[in-house]
Scaffold this active site. Structure first.
Site, PDB file in Angstrom:
ATOM      1  N   ARG A  23     -27.272 -29.235  40.564  1.00 62.36           N
ATOM      2  CA  ARG A  23     -27.952 -27.839  41.009  1.00 62.36           C
ATOM      3  C   ARG A  23     -28.710 -28.306  42.342  1.00 62.36           C
ATOM      4  O   ARG A  23     -29.202 -29.417  42.568  1.00 62.36           O
ATOM      5  CB  ARG A  23     -28.764 -27.495  40.089  1.00 62.36           C
ATOM      6  N   GLU A  54     -22.083 -10.826  17.289  1.00 63.73           N
ATOM      7  CA  GLU A  54     -21.969 -11.500  18.920  1.00 63.73           C
ATOM      8  C   GLU A  54     -22.508 -10.693  19.572  1.00 63.73           C
ATOM      9  O   GLU A  54     -22.872 -10.867  21.117  1.00 63.73           O
ATOM     10  CB  GLU A  54     -20.468 -11.901  19.022  1.00 63.73           C
ATOM     11  N   ASP A  55     -22.405  -9.337  19.551  1.00 55.73           N
ATOM     12  CA  ASP A  55     -23.141  -8.211  20.424  1.00 55.73           C
ATOM     13  C   ASP A  55     -24.455  -8.514  20.640  1.00 55.73           C
ATOM     14  O   ASP A  55     -24.885  -8.567  21.613  1.00 55.73           O
ATOM     15  CB  ASP A  55     -22.760  -6.877  19.885  1.00 55.73           C
ATOM     16  N   ASP A 101     -13.363  -2.958  22.629  1.00 55.50           N
ATOM     17  CA  ASP A 101     -13.011  -3.096  21.509  1.00 55.50           C
ATOM     18  C   ASP A 101     -11.712  -1.881  21.293  1.00 55.50           C
ATOM     19  O   ASP A 101     -11.610  -1.106  22.140  1.00 55.50           O
ATOM     20  CB  ASP A 101     -14.001  -2.644  20.456  1.00 55.50           C
ATOM     21  N   GLU A 102     -11.035  -2.242  20.402  1.00 60.07           N
ATOM     22  CA  GLU A 102      -9.519  -1.386  20.273  1.00 60.07           C
ATOM     23  C   GLU A 102      -9.947  -0.083  19.781  1.00 60.07           C
ATOM     24  O   GLU A 102      -9.235   1.019  19.886  1.00 60.07           O
ATOM     25  CB  GLU A 102      -8.768  -2.244  18.921  1.00 60.07           C
ATOM     26  N   ARG A 162     -14.382 -13.893  22.267  1.00 63.21           N
ATOM     27  CA  ARG A 162     -14.438 -12.651  23.150  1.00 63.21           C
ATOM     28  C   ARG A 162     -15.007 -13.254  24.418  1.00 63.21           C
ATOM     29  O   ARG A 162     -15.209 -12.600  25.230  1.00 63.21           O
ATOM     30  CB  ARG A 162     -14.574 -11.368  22.561  1.00 63.21           C
TER      31      ARG A 162
END
Length: 728
Positions: A429, A641-642, A553-554, A537
């Site tokens: 860094r 996970e959201d 999402d589907e 995802r």
């Protein structure tokens, strides 16, 4: 005539000879000062000045106030190095880089010794390592080793002092003379001199040490850490105290603390009363500490002790612009971190102190480094600092406190990341990343070393993210053929002029449909075979080459206009999550835990990644920054996970997500009810509370903002509206 000339010549010569023999010393002095004027750059004094400068005191008499004679810097350095066989160590000479090539930067902690209790602080350090992404339980994979024996307190008079260290560490087959080892230490030396002595030979080990003397510090090898109390939180930590901008402070400069009557460190603290004026400069000391303070008390002690009780220490911290941080018995003190948290600009009076993490932190932006010898000039010096710079100093103290010092986790992780950067200097860094938001810990060099690749630095460099996005659609069901919602969603997204490609993450056990079953699109459509884990995802797939990711999402239903408008908004806020379905969190005082709700309210703190834009860097941060155990947690709970992605982004940015206008309300899968008493809702609340516990606090930030297009639902012609489809 000639006789007269000879007489004059002989008289002149005799005069010069007499002047030379009887006044030569004065001539030599005259010549010496003439040379000094000609050599303006010459330092002063020098050894040749002894004939001019008479000594009125012996060196020991200059130690002050009849204190015990203090060791010279050379003697102190020799005392510290006497127990360090690797006093000249560098990474190139005392570190085995080959151990880090196969498994990367992994850290192994020695098993705890039976009958050898560790202090609370050292237990926190070991826990910070063992719950981090650096940890490995297998020593053969380790790049770095940390002892299981407590090395924090090496004061022989302390109850936590561990004896027989040399025999204990040399008996380990992993020690190898200290090579690739990191030794943590907070207290070294003992009364009366408090030298750098640790009481055992650290060999070729690196030291992560508080109160580091710059003369014994090995640059590029050791790490200077702050002195922190045993109550310092394991993780999270309290926020800084800077509330208003610009802050209104009652005092300019304050100090309240012990005054040592004798011994090392007494000289500076004894002189602090000279700057006290009782108005905007408050300097309070007390002699009332230690067992024998009354034996050494002076004429000022009684008055100082009375004045000391008139002011509250925390109130002074809150209400002062500058805080004096003098040395104690050792170079560092607890008040350094206390001042940082309070946004009270530290005025350091500790000559020779190697400041914490000085290898990467620019302390010139957050602290005033003074000299113990020039203490009386401190008030006039701080008065000369302009208000705008004072505010910049205060803001930087808050950033440094939150980024590197507010918890033991952050102190330990900063130490490890500094060492990690040394292994690959070409991928380390920059100093800018360490000293600018969000900080070095959250700017992963494995992702990039170019500032323009991160979502945080566009404004500073006058740039903007790319004008294309990648749609990442997660397909979790396994129908015989593609469902109509998936087909409509792919077609709507592909019609956006900003869409570069569509990636379908196939998370089913059955293989995906053949290419002929997928809709024809004007942009590339690629199928990625994933696993059934929900956290997949957010994996940093190499196929994602755009800055923006549209996570879908589907079951999501979006129009092209909605996608276009959300992407335009995201380009103005590339560090945030920008999307459609929103949720909120709240504190439940009855259950004393965090709650999660999907009800329509006037606040939001979560935007579901079922339909949201964010920067692709968060994929790398999610996968590489968070420990594997945390990702395993979210894989076992519904929609966790959201929540984790939202907590991560909020922890990085300290900002809420942004909700944009949506034509249709988002609908979750019918088979998964989200009512208050449902099992799914309970799992989401469990997830939220477990994640908040891992972060050490609740990083989510609430907002009452929703962004709509200009002219949205205004009483004007539809032809004048750019996103007219949103109103249908």
């Amino acid at each position: 005539m000639q006789t007269r000339k000879k007489y004059i010549f002989l008289t002149f010569l005799a005069s010069w000879l007499l002047l030379f023999f009887f006044g030569g010393d004065q001539l030599r002095r005259f010549a010496f000062f003439s040379r000094r004027k000609a050599e303006a750059q010459r330092s002063w004094p020098r050894w040749t000045d002894r004939s001019l400068l008479r000594s009125f005191a012996e060196p020991r008499e200059l130690q002050g106030d009849g204190d015990l004679p203090q060791p010279s810097p050379r003697a102190r350095q020799a005392a510290g190095l006497s127990t360090r066989g690797g006093s000249r160590c560098r990474m190139e000479t005392c570190f085995d880089f080959s151990r880090c090539e196969k498994h990367g930067f992994k850290v192994f902690t020695y098993p705890r010794e039976r009958g050898e209790p560790v202090s609370e602080s050292y237990g926190k350090i070991l826990a910070s390592i063992e719950r981090s992404r650096y940890y490995t339980p297998r020593p053969e994979e380790a790049c770095l080793f940390v002892l299981g024996i407590d090395t924090l307190d090496r004061d022989r008079l302390s109850a936590h002092y561990v004896r027989g260290m040399d025999q204990k560490i040399r008996g380990s087959p992993l020690w190898n003379g200290g090579r690739n080892h990191l030794v943590f230490n907070l207290y070294s030396g003992t009364w009366p001199n408090y030298t750098e002595e640790l009481g055992f030979d650290v060999g070729h080990a690196m030291l992560a040490k508080a109160s580091f003397d710059s003369e014994s510090f090995r640059p590029g090898f050791d790490v200077s850490i702050p002195l922190f109390p045993k109550e310092h939180p394991q993780r999270g930590g309290q926020k800084g105290w800077l509330q208003s901008v610009p802050p209104k402070k009652k005092y300019l400069l304050v100090f309240k603390g012990k005054r040592y009557l004798t011994g090392i460190g007494s000289g500076t603290r004894n002189a602090l009363h000279h700057i006290h004026n009782g108005r905007d400069i408050v300097s309070l000391t007390t002699c009332k500490h230690g067992k024998d303070w009354e034996k050494h008390k002076d004429t000022r002690c009684d008055k100082d002790n009375v004045d000391y009780e008139k002011f509250d220490y925390q109130e002074l911290l809150h209400n002062s612009t500058f805080c004096i941080v003098p040395r104690g018995r050792r170079l560092g003190s607890f008040r350094f971190l206390e001042a940082l948290q309070a946004a009270c600009i530290p005025v350091l009076l500790s000559d020779g102190w190697e400041l914490p993490f000085s290898e990467v932190i620019d302390w010139g932006k957050a602290a005033v480094v003074g000299s113990e010898r020039l203490l009386l000039q401190i008030p006039s010096a701080v008065r000369c600092i302009p208000p705008e710079r004072v505010l910049a100093f205060q803001q930087q103290t808050q950033f440094l406190w939150d980024a590197y010092f507010s918890s033991v986790d952050k102190i330990v992780h900063t130490t490890l990341e500094i060492i990690r950067d040394r292994l690959l200097p070409h991928r380390s860094r920059s100093r800018f990343l360490w000293n600018a938001l969000p900080g070095g810990l959250l700017a992963l060099p494995d992702f990039s070393t170019h500032l323009g690749d991160f979502p945080f630095y566009y404004l500073q460099h006058g740039s903007s993210p790319s004008n294309k996005f990648t749609a990442l659609l997660r397909a979790a069901s396994s129908p015989g053929s593609l469902s109509q919602p998936i087909l409509r969603l792919i077609q709507a997204v592909s019609r956006s002029p900003y869409c570069a490609q569509i990636l379908v993450l196939w998370s089913c056990e059955k293989p995906p449909p053949p290419s002929g079953k997928w809709p024809q699109t004007t942009v590339p459509l690629t199928i990625i075979q994933g696993r059934t884990k929900l956290s997949d995802r957010f994996f940093p797939y190499a196929a994602i080459r755009t800055d923006a990711v549209l996570s879908l999402d589907e079951h999501t239903s979006l129009s092209t206009s909605e996608v276009d408008f959300a992407f335009v908004v995201w380009r103005s806020f590339p560090e945030r999550i920008v999307g459609f379905p929103a949720r909120s969190h709240f504190w439940d005082p009855e259950q004393k835990r965090w709650g999660y709700t999907s009800r329509w309210t006037n606040e939001l703190s979560i935007v579901l990644t079922a339909a949201a834009f964010y920067h692709r860097y968060y994929h790398s941060l999610f996968t590489e920054y968070l420990p594997a155990g945390l990702r395993e947690l979210v894989d076992g709970l519904a929609a966790c996970e959201d929540i984790l992605m939202n907590l991560l982004v909020a922890a990085v940015t300290k900002l809420p997500p942004i909700k944009v206008t949506q034509r249709k309300q988002h609908k979750e899968a019918v088979s998964q009810p989200v009512g208050p008493g449902s099992r799914r809702s309970s799992q989401q609340q469990d997830c939220l509370n477990q994640l908040a516990d891992w972060f050490g606090s609740m990083p989510l930030v609430s907002s009452q903002l929703r962004l709509d297009p200009v002219l949205f639902k205004d009483q004007v012609s539809v032809l004048r509206k750019k996103y007219r489809q949103l109103e249908k």
